[in-house]
Design a protein around this motif. Sequence first.
Motif, PDB file in Angstrom:
ATOM      1  N   LYS A   5     -43.577  47.402   1.084  1.00  0.00           N
ATOM      2  CA  LYS A   5     -44.323  47.217  -0.162  1.00  0.00           C
ATOM      3  C   LYS A   5     -44.930  45.814  -0.138  1.00  0.00           C
ATOM      4  O   LYS A   5     -44.235  44.823   0.048  1.00  0.00           O
ATOM      5  CB  LYS A   5     -43.395  47.402  -1.358  1.00  0.00           C
ATOM      6  CG  LYS A   5     -44.146  47.403  -2.685  1.00  0.00           C
ATOM      7  CD  LYS A   5     -44.116  46.063  -3.331  1.00  0.00           C
ATOM      8  CE  LYS A   5     -44.926  45.997  -4.605  1.00  0.00           C
ATOM      9  NZ  LYS A   5     -44.667  44.737  -5.328  1.00  0.00           N
ATOM     10  N   GLY A   7     -46.649  42.963  -2.114  1.00  0.00           N
ATOM     11  CA  GLY A   7     -46.781  42.488  -3.490  1.00  0.00           C
ATOM     12  C   GLY A   7     -48.162  41.933  -3.756  1.00  0.00           C
ATOM     13  O   GLY A   7     -48.927  41.634  -2.839  1.00  0.00           O
ATOM     14  N   GLY A   8     -48.447  41.798  -5.035  1.00  0.00           N
ATOM     15  CA  GLY A   8     -49.762  41.302  -5.409  1.00  0.00           C
ATOM     16  C   GLY A   8     -49.717  39.870  -5.903  1.00  0.00           C
ATOM     17  O   GLY A   8     -50.728  39.312  -6.329  1.00  0.00           O
ATOM     18  N   THR A 191     -43.178  39.594  -0.920  1.00  0.00           N
ATOM     19  CA  THR A 191     -43.721  38.956  -2.115  1.00  0.00           C
ATOM     20  C   THR A 191     -43.982  37.468  -1.865  1.00  0.00           C
ATOM     21  O   THR A 191     -44.086  37.066  -0.705  1.00  0.00           O
ATOM     22  CB  THR A 191     -42.775  39.226  -3.321  1.00  0.00           C
ATOM     23  OG1 THR A 191     -43.315  38.613  -4.474  1.00  0.00           O
ATOM     24  CG2 THR A 191     -41.371  38.723  -3.079  1.00  0.00           C
ATOM     25  N   ASN A 192     -44.106  36.683  -2.930  1.00  0.00           N
ATOM     26  CA  ASN A 192     -44.456  35.268  -2.723  1.00  0.00           C
ATOM     27  C   ASN A 192     -43.280  34.312  -2.916  1.00  0.00           C
ATOM     28  O   ASN A 192     -43.458  33.174  -3.319  1.00  0.00           O
ATOM     29  CB  ASN A 192     -45.632  34.872  -3.629  1.00  0.00           C
ATOM     30  CG  ASN A 192     -45.235  34.823  -5.088  1.00  0.00           C
ATOM     31  OD1 ASN A 192     -44.219  35.410  -5.472  1.00  0.00           O
ATOM     32  ND2 ASN A 192     -45.997  34.131  -5.909  1.00  0.00           N
ATOM     33  N   GLY A 195     -37.114  35.273  -1.166  1.00  0.00           N
ATOM     34  CA  GLY A 195     -36.060  36.264  -1.416  1.00  0.00           C
ATOM     35  C   GLY A 195     -35.525  36.066  -2.819  1.00  0.00           C
ATOM     36  O   GLY A 195     -36.165  35.397  -3.637  1.00  0.00           O
ATOM     37  N   MET A 197     -33.280  34.408  -5.490  1.00  0.00           N
ATOM     38  CA  MET A 197     -32.576  33.144  -5.657  1.00  0.00           C
ATOM     39  C   MET A 197     -31.597  33.230  -6.819  1.00  0.00           C
ATOM     40  O   MET A 197     -31.909  33.810  -7.853  1.00  0.00           O
ATOM     41  CB  MET A 197     -33.580  32.022  -5.939  1.00  0.00           C
ATOM     42  CG  MET A 197     -34.470  31.737  -4.749  1.00  0.00           C
ATOM     43  SD  MET A 197     -35.905  30.812  -5.288  1.00  0.00           S
ATOM     44  CE  MET A 197     -37.193  31.770  -4.532  1.00  0.00           C
ATOM     45  N   PHE A 200     -33.440  30.653  -9.639  1.00  0.00           N
ATOM     46  CA  PHE A 200     -34.880  30.574  -9.432  1.00  0.00           C
ATOM     47  C   PHE A 200     -35.444  29.398 -10.225  1.00  0.00           C
ATOM     48  O   PHE A 200     -35.040  29.220 -11.364  1.00  0.00           O
ATOM     49  CB  PHE A 200     -35.527  31.887  -9.889  1.00  0.00           C
ATOM     50  CG  PHE A 200     -37.015  31.891  -9.803  1.00  0.00           C
ATOM     51  CD1 PHE A 200     -37.642  31.963  -8.579  1.00  0.00           C
ATOM     52  CD2 PHE A 200     -37.792  31.794 -10.960  1.00  0.00           C
ATOM     53  CE1 PHE A 200     -39.027  31.953  -8.507  1.00  0.00           C
ATOM     54  CE2 PHE A 200     -39.166  31.782 -10.875  1.00  0.00           C
ATOM     55  CZ  PHE A 200     -39.784  31.864  -9.652  1.00  0.00           C
ATOM     56  N   PHE A 221     -29.480  37.437 -11.939  1.00  0.00           N
ATOM     57  CA  PHE A 221     -30.227  36.262 -11.467  1.00  0.00           C
ATOM     58  C   PHE A 221     -31.730  36.506 -11.501  1.00  0.00           C
ATOM     59  O   PHE A 221     -32.515  35.569 -11.487  1.00  0.00           O
ATOM     60  CB  PHE A 221     -29.830  35.899 -10.032  1.00  0.00           C
ATOM     61  CG  PHE A 221     -28.354  35.707  -9.842  1.00  0.00           C
ATOM     62  CD1 PHE A 221     -27.646  34.872 -10.705  1.00  0.00           C
ATOM     63  CD2 PHE A 221     -27.676  36.360  -8.835  1.00  0.00           C
ATOM     64  CE1 PHE A 221     -26.282  34.692 -10.544  1.00  0.00           C
ATOM     65  CE2 PHE A 221     -26.309  36.188  -8.663  1.00  0.00           C
ATOM     66  CZ  PHE A 221     -25.615  35.358  -9.521  1.00  0.00           C
ATOM     67  N   GLU A 223     -35.319  37.341 -12.806  1.00  0.00           N
ATOM     68  CA  GLU A 223     -36.052  37.247 -14.068  1.00  0.00           C
ATOM     69  C   GLU A 223     -37.306  38.097 -13.988  1.00  0.00           C
ATOM     70  O   GLU A 223     -37.835  38.320 -12.909  1.00  0.00           O
ATOM     71  CB  GLU A 223     -36.469  35.793 -14.327  1.00  0.00           C
ATOM     72  CG  GLU A 223     -35.300  34.875 -14.642  1.00  0.00           C
ATOM     73  CD  GLU A 223     -35.688  33.418 -14.503  1.00  0.00           C
ATOM     74  OE1 GLU A 223     -36.848  33.082 -14.810  1.00  0.00           O
ATOM     75  OE2 GLU A 223     -34.837  32.632 -14.074  1.00  0.00           O
ATOM     76  N   ARG A 225     -40.290  40.351 -13.488  1.00  0.00           N
ATOM     77  CA  ARG A 225     -40.579  41.481 -12.611  1.00  0.00           C
ATOM     78  C   ARG A 225     -39.640  41.558 -11.406  1.00  0.00           C
ATOM     79  O   ARG A 225     -39.577  42.572 -10.725  1.00  0.00           O
ATOM     80  CB  ARG A 225     -42.037  41.460 -12.179  1.00  0.00           C
ATOM     81  CG  ARG A 225     -42.975  41.696 -13.384  1.00  0.00           C
ATOM     82  CD  ARG A 225     -44.436  41.764 -13.005  1.00  0.00           C
ATOM     83  NE  ARG A 225     -44.670  42.047 -11.615  1.00  0.00           N
ATOM     84  CZ  ARG A 225     -44.744  43.257 -11.094  1.00  0.00           C
ATOM     85  NH1 ARG A 225     -44.631  44.300 -11.862  1.00  0.00           N
ATOM     86  NH2 ARG A 225     -44.960  43.405  -9.823  1.00  0.00           N
ATOM     87  N   LYS A 229     -37.461  44.801  -8.643  1.00  0.00           N
ATOM     88  CA  LYS A 229     -37.170  44.851  -7.210  1.00  0.00           C
ATOM     89  C   LYS A 229     -35.692  45.152  -6.980  1.00  0.00           C
ATOM     90  O   LYS A 229     -35.341  45.938  -6.104  1.00  0.00           O
ATOM     91  CB  LYS A 229     -37.526  43.515  -6.537  1.00  0.00           C
ATOM     92  CG  LYS A 229     -39.010  43.266  -6.476  1.00  0.00           C
ATOM     93  CD  LYS A 229     -39.317  42.055  -5.612  1.00  0.00           C
ATOM     94  CE  LYS A 229     -40.658  41.475  -5.988  1.00  0.00           C
ATOM     95  NZ  LYS A 229     -41.780  42.420  -5.783  1.00  0.00           N
TER      96      LYS A 229
END
Length: 267
Positions: A5, A7-8, A191-192, A195, A197, A200, A221, A223, A225, A229
């Motif tokens: 997948k 991510g955007g 994603t950006n 992984g 955290m 975060f 942990f 937040e 969106r 996942k």
Amino acid sequence: MIVIKIGGAAGVNFDAICQDVAALLKEGQRVILVHGGSAETNEISEKLGRPPRFVTNESGFTSRYTDRETLEIFAMVTAGRINTLLVERLQKGGVNAFGLSGVDGRLMLAKRKDAIRIVENGRKRILRDDYTGKIEQVNAGLLELLMNAGLMPVIAPLAISLEGDVVNVDADRAAAMVAGAVKAEQLLLLTNVPGLMRKFPDESTLMPHIPKNGLEQALAFAEGRMKKKVLGASEALDLGVKKVVFADGRIDHPVYSALAGKGTVIE
Ligand code: ADP
């Protein structure tokens, strides 16, 4: 079989991902791509004078409020622009990619949530007329058909409801359902961030490994969106996928790094 997948979120390196995918296919690996489009849909919605609206449900999950017009913008951006340009990039790299959304050939069948319970300013409300759904069934036979014909499926996050309406679905969870349906060994969510955290955005708190029974704790942990996942990872494992990796899509060789276990590995 590997389901990836893409991510955007800003910074994801589409070129590097497509190069890795081309190399994997050359090695004889079977690959299916699923992409999102949340960030780009927000941008285009703003430009069209229809700023996105996000709602939080009673369990604390945030999602896009999707009335019919929003759904049509979402379809235009994801199944239109993002999907086509991703297929273009892959074709340039020698991959015979085949773009489709979950609506085509009833690839992804979803239960439409026609009434969603939200919490707004501390008060509970019910929203109707929402075109989002939860995938119930994936037509794995259609994906097999494409792959057996030498085509690599590239899936946009739309599904068709039991009543035949197009609905917006979460791309992470769509990828999880696809991975389960085709019995993929691995699901990579690129994603950006590097992984999941623990705190975060402090990258020194990256969780390199989460056992399946630690997912519920991990959800705390995550937040926004990121929660989707974690939920997707849990659903994929429940469906028999052996390994789910949350990995950085911004780096060189993002796919090979994820396959090597760089990121957060859940198994
Ligand atoms: P994509 O569109 O690539 O799927 P999302 O925006 O849905 O990306 O999810 C990735 C984002 O999740 C990160 O950019 C980060 O801001 C956020 N995030 C929230 N909580 C965490 C966490 N605990 N660890 C890592 N990222 C997190």
